[in-house]
Design a protein around this motif. Structure first.
Motif, PDB file in Angstrom:
ATOM      1  N   TYR A   1       9.499  97.730  13.926  1.00 50.54           N
ATOM      2  CA  TYR A   1       8.161  97.600  14.507  1.00 50.54           C
ATOM      3  C   TYR A   1       7.192  98.576  13.845  1.00 50.54           C
ATOM      4  O   TYR A   1       7.492  99.761  13.708  1.00 50.54           O
ATOM      5  CB  TYR A   1       8.202  97.861  16.009  1.00 50.54           C
ATOM      6  CG  TYR A   1       8.808  96.732  16.801  1.00 50.54           C
ATOM      7  CD1 TYR A   1       8.029  95.656  17.216  1.00 50.54           C
ATOM      8  CD2 TYR A   1      10.160  96.745  17.134  1.00 50.54           C
ATOM      9  CE1 TYR A   1       8.587  94.612  17.943  1.00 50.54           C
ATOM     10  CE2 TYR A   1      10.732  95.704  17.861  1.00 50.54           C
ATOM     11  CZ  TYR A   1       9.927  94.645  18.263  1.00 50.54           C
ATOM     12  OH  TYR A   1      10.484  93.607  18.974  1.00 50.54           O
TER      13      TYR A   1
ATOM     14  N   ARG B   1       4.055  98.913  18.856  1.00 49.41           N
ATOM     15  CA  ARG B   1       4.392  98.093  20.013  1.00 49.41           C
ATOM     16  C   ARG B   1       3.181  97.974  20.926  1.00 49.41           C
ATOM     17  O   ARG B   1       2.285  98.838  20.915  1.00 49.41           O
ATOM     18  CB  ARG B   1       5.558  98.720  20.800  1.00 49.41           C
ATOM     19  CG  ARG B   1       6.840  98.912  20.019  1.00 49.41           C
ATOM     20  CD  ARG B   1       7.437  97.601  19.540  1.00 49.41           C
ATOM     21  NE  ARG B   1       7.723  96.660  20.618  1.00 49.41           N
ATOM     22  CZ  ARG B   1       8.907  96.574  21.227  1.00 49.41           C
ATOM     23  NH1 ARG B   1       9.915  97.373  20.869  1.00 49.41           N
ATOM     24  NH2 ARG B   1       9.106  95.670  22.173  1.00 49.41           N
TER      25      ARG B   1
ATOM     26  N   ASP C   1       2.594  93.391  19.711  1.00 51.27           N
ATOM     27  CA  ASP C   1       3.577  94.015  18.835  1.00 51.27           C
ATOM     28  C   ASP C   1       3.316  93.606  17.386  1.00 51.27           C
ATOM     29  O   ASP C   1       2.877  92.480  17.122  1.00 51.27           O
ATOM     30  CB  ASP C   1       5.001  93.562  19.198  1.00 51.27           C
ATOM     31  CG  ASP C   1       5.434  93.995  20.586  1.00 51.27           C
ATOM     32  OD1 ASP C   1       4.904  94.998  21.088  1.00 51.27           O
ATOM     33  OD2 ASP C   1       6.307  93.321  21.155  1.00 51.27           O
TER      34      ASP C   1
ATOM     35  N   ARG D   1       5.644  93.452  13.966  1.00 55.60           N
ATOM     36  CA  ARG D   1       7.025  93.593  13.502  1.00 55.60           C
ATOM     37  C   ARG D   1       7.160  93.078  12.077  1.00 55.60           C
ATOM     38  O   ARG D   1       6.646  92.011  11.740  1.00 55.60           O
ATOM     39  CB  ARG D   1       7.965  92.820  14.425  1.00 55.60           C
ATOM     40  CG  ARG D   1       9.439  93.081  14.174  1.00 55.60           C
ATOM     41  CD  ARG D   1      10.271  92.430  15.257  1.00 55.60           C
ATOM     42  NE  ARG D   1      11.682  92.810  15.171  1.00 55.60           N
ATOM     43  CZ  ARG D   1      12.595  92.440  16.055  1.00 55.60           C
ATOM     44  NH1 ARG D   1      12.244  91.683  17.088  1.00 55.60           N
ATOM     45  NH2 ARG D   1      13.840  92.830  15.913  1.00 55.60           N
TER      46      ARG D   1
END
Length: 222
Positions: A42, A45, A99, A101
């Motif tokens: 990540y 977040r 998020d 990622r």
């Protein structure tokens, strides 16, 4: 060690700073930092402080939010030249709204909010570049709402495939990510892809999608 020319190329590739001259960007380059993220890690977040801007130099990054059922709603898949959470980085005291990622190993140029604000305040032409990008962002969100309201799932899948392909005919994308992008279940997206493949519009090969007849996809997405 990265050279200043590499950082400058990343900034110039971003729509946020494409109106700024190399001379103007020199001050911003002094304050920027490189950061690498392994695949599946990540970058931030939801709820994290939005105290810095990231610009993707390499790799792909998925922007999503987890639902109560545990599935992901995917808002975007970003690549080189794209900026992450411009709105959050410009708002004082903001938190990340989703998020981020890494879908593959990614490298980003990091610019902290105070340096970004100082640069934009000192360079109005660059500020207008940011305004244009944010206006485009809002228009894209409006179009996404229209897609959900008036187009069926195969139509949304066709349009999204064309958007993601850009100038490329082949790209890697998981069906779960595509499902999040078009607001549909993985099963329905699988059916749409299988149908397009049987018609010869696309080919599917171990997570890679190749557009064979983009004009037909374009008609299907109208």
């Amino acid at each position: 060690m990265k050279q200043p020319e590499e950082a400058l190329a990343v900034l110039r590739r971003s729509r946020l700073f494409d109106r700024a001259s190399a001379e103007d960007l020199a001050s911003l380059l002094k304050e920027s930092r490189w950061r690498k993220y392994p695949a599946d890690s990540y970058l931030f977040r939801e709820g994290d402080p939005a105290d810095h801007l990231l610009i993707v130099a390499s790799g792909e990054v998925k922007i999503s939010r987890a639902t109560e059922s545990g599935s992901d709603v995917v808002f975007a898949v970003l690549g080189p030249g794209d900026a992450l959470d411009e709105l959050g980085a410009l708002e004082e005291g903001a938190s990340r709204s989703a998020d981020a990622r890494a879908l593959s190993e990614a490298e980003c140029l990091v610019i902290h909010r105070p340096e970004l604000v100082r640069f934009l305040t000192a360079h109005p032409s660059a500020m207008w570049g940011v305004v244009n990008v944010l206006t485009s962002y809002i228009r894209t969100k409006d179009e996404a709402f229209v897609d959900l309201a008036v187009r069926d799932i195969p139509g949304r899948v066709a349009r999204k495939l064309l958007d993601l392909a850009g100038t490329q005919s082949t790209f890697a994308l998981s069906q779960s990510t595509l499902a999040g992008l078009v607001g549909a279940s993985r099963e329905n997206v699988n059916r749409a892809l299988s149908r397009f493949a049987s018609l010869g519009y696309i080919s599917l090969d171990r997570g890679r999608i190749t557009l064979l007849r983009p004009d037909e996809l374009r008609r299907r997405g109208e």
